[in-house]
Enzyme design. Structure first.
Site, PDB file in Angstrom:
ATOM      1  N   ASP A   1      43.992  34.447  51.293  1.00 53.84           N
ATOM      2  CA  ASP A   1      42.665  34.892  51.580  1.00 53.84           C
ATOM      3  C   ASP A   1      42.782  36.536  52.075  1.00 53.84           C
ATOM      4  O   ASP A   1      42.790  37.150  51.462  1.00 53.84           O
ATOM      5  CB  ASP A   1      42.441  33.917  52.697  1.00 53.84           C
ATOM      6  CG  ASP A   1      40.997  33.895  53.586  1.00 53.84           C
ATOM      7  OD1 ASP A   1      40.315  35.171  53.563  1.00 53.84           O
ATOM      8  OD2 ASP A   1      40.594  32.896  54.003  1.00 53.84           O
TER       9      ASP A   1
ATOM     10  N   PHE B   1      35.122  28.910  52.348  1.00 52.16           N
ATOM     11  CA  PHE B   1      36.395  27.918  52.978  1.00 52.16           C
ATOM     12  C   PHE B   1      36.253  26.651  52.225  1.00 52.16           C
ATOM     13  O   PHE B   1      35.174  25.884  51.625  1.00 52.16           O
ATOM     14  CB  PHE B   1      35.896  27.372  54.456  1.00 52.16           C
ATOM     15  CG  PHE B   1      37.171  26.748  54.986  1.00 52.16           C
ATOM     16  CD1 PHE B   1      38.150  27.154  55.546  1.00 52.16           C
ATOM     17  CD2 PHE B   1      37.067  25.226  54.859  1.00 52.16           C
ATOM     18  CE1 PHE B   1      39.386  26.449  56.025  1.00 52.16           C
ATOM     19  CE2 PHE B   1      38.288  24.591  55.546  1.00 52.16           C
ATOM     20  CZ  PHE B   1      39.237  25.029  55.940  1.00 52.16           C
TER      21      PHE B   1
ATOM     22  N   ASP C   1      43.512  21.524  53.236  1.00 53.02           N
ATOM     23  CA  ASP C   1      42.898  20.439  54.502  1.00 53.02           C
ATOM     24  C   ASP C   1      41.590  21.510  54.986  1.00 53.02           C
ATOM     25  O   ASP C   1      41.701  22.441  55.156  1.00 53.02           O
ATOM     26  CB  ASP C   1      43.844  20.136  55.260  1.00 53.02           C
ATOM     27  CG  ASP C   1      44.174  21.243  56.414  1.00 53.02           C
ATOM     28  OD1 ASP C   1      44.677  22.274  55.850  1.00 53.02           O
ATOM     29  OD2 ASP C   1      44.318  20.934  57.682  1.00 53.02           O
TER      30      ASP C   1
HETATM   31  P1  5GP Z   1      45.799  34.344  54.596  1.00 53.42           P
HETATM   32  O1  5GP Z   1      46.728  34.654  55.522  1.00 53.42           O
HETATM   33  O2  5GP Z   1      45.933  34.956  53.110  1.00 53.42           O
HETATM   34  O3  5GP Z   1      44.386  34.905  55.462  1.00 53.42           O
HETATM   35  O4  5GP Z   1      45.654  32.901  54.455  1.00 53.42           O
HETATM   36  C1  5GP Z   1      46.427  32.139  53.817  1.00 53.42           C
HETATM   37  C2  5GP Z   1      46.648  30.745  54.281  1.00 53.42           C
HETATM   38  O5  5GP Z   1      45.585  30.286  55.185  1.00 53.42           O
HETATM   39  C3  5GP Z   1      46.751  29.596  53.249  1.00 53.42           C
HETATM   40  O6  5GP Z   1      48.133  29.396  52.804  1.00 53.42           O
HETATM   41  C4  5GP Z   1      45.936  28.475  53.613  1.00 53.42           C
HETATM   42  O7  5GP Z   1      46.875  27.661  54.228  1.00 53.42           O
HETATM   43  C5  5GP Z   1      44.941  29.010  54.553  1.00 53.42           C
HETATM   44  N1  5GP Z   1      43.660  29.258  53.835  1.00 53.42           N
HETATM   45  C6  5GP Z   1      43.039  30.320  53.620  1.00 53.42           C
HETATM   46  N2  5GP Z   1      41.699  30.130  53.243  1.00 53.42           N
HETATM   47  C7  5GP Z   1      41.694  28.759  53.211  1.00 53.42           C
HETATM   48  C8  5GP Z   1      40.588  28.195  52.717  1.00 53.42           C
HETATM   49  O8  5GP Z   1      39.612  28.574  52.367  1.00 53.42           O
HETATM   50  N3  5GP Z   1      40.785  26.536  52.953  1.00 53.42           N
HETATM   51  C9  5GP Z   1      41.944  25.998  53.382  1.00 53.42           C
HETATM   52  N4  5GP Z   1      41.936  24.887  53.792  1.00 53.42           N
HETATM   53  N5  5GP Z   1      42.876  27.040  53.957  1.00 53.42           N
HETATM   54  C10 5GP Z   1      42.683  28.231  53.784  1.00 53.42           C
END
Ligand code: 5GP
Ligand code: MG
Length: 181
Positions: A108, A157, A164
């Protein structure tokens, strides 16, 4: 057949990718890895909990000698990712001089990756590669190259296939996106 919608806690989610499309994307990633790791034995580092289903499916399709390790990282509290990263880097994880492939469920903002990348560098990994099943290209603003990407998704999301919403929805084999309410 996937459900058209699912309800988790207080929200409704609609189908985004059925299992068959997810599986096809994973098999493509595995094909590339089978080419890339013909001679070298990598360490696959599974980022729990979300990547467990992706990792299981991917490892079945990768037919090269490899090590598989697990770490637990948490960045979301419900749908809120503003509280920073909570990680327990595995004390016994030994990646010195090794090629490490991080297996992420989804990228993300890239904050989690940036953190893991730095930690693995400190542990003197020789080469650090990233494999993520899902990517939100509109949200990802870091320069760390993503070596293996399964499916690009909208900036929504999502749940299912290991991901989850407050510990619910991980077991669904299809991917669902939050419906606008
Ligand atoms: P970042 O650090 O890149 O913002 O997010 C990475 C982590 O956040 C991912 O490994 C995941 O666990 C969680 N995450 C990011 N986007 C989503 C989403 O749309 N749904 C869910 N369930 N988890 C997310
Ligand atoms: Mg994660």
């Amino acid at each position: 057949m996937p459900h058209p919608t699912i309800h988790l806690h207080d929200h409704t989610f609609k189908i985004l990718f059925p299992y068959e499309e997810i599986l096809a994307a994973i098999e493509k990633m595995a094909e590339k890895m089978n080419q890339d790791f013909e001679t070298e034995k990598p360490v696959f580092l599974v980022v729990l909990k979300g990547a467990f289903m992706f990792a299981a499916e991917l490892m079945k399709a990768v037919n090269r000698d490899c090590d598989i390790e697990f770490i637990r990282v948490k960045s979301y509290d419900g749908m809120d990712n503003s509280k920073g990263i909570d990680a327990g880097m595995h004390q016994k994880l030994n990646v010195k001089g090794r090629t490490v492939v991080i297996l992420e469920d989804i990228v993300d903002s890239g904050n989690t990756l940036e953190y893991l990348f730095a930690e693995l560098k400190k542990m003197e990994a020789k080469d650090i590669r990233i494999a993520t099943l899902f990517l939100k290209p509109e949200a990802y603003k870091k320069d760390i190259p993503l070596d293996y990407v399964g499916l690009e998704i909208p900036n929504q999301f999502v749940v299912g296939f290991g991901l989850d919403y407050d510990e619910r929805g991980r077991g669904f084999k299809d991917l669902y996106a939050l419906m606008d309410e």
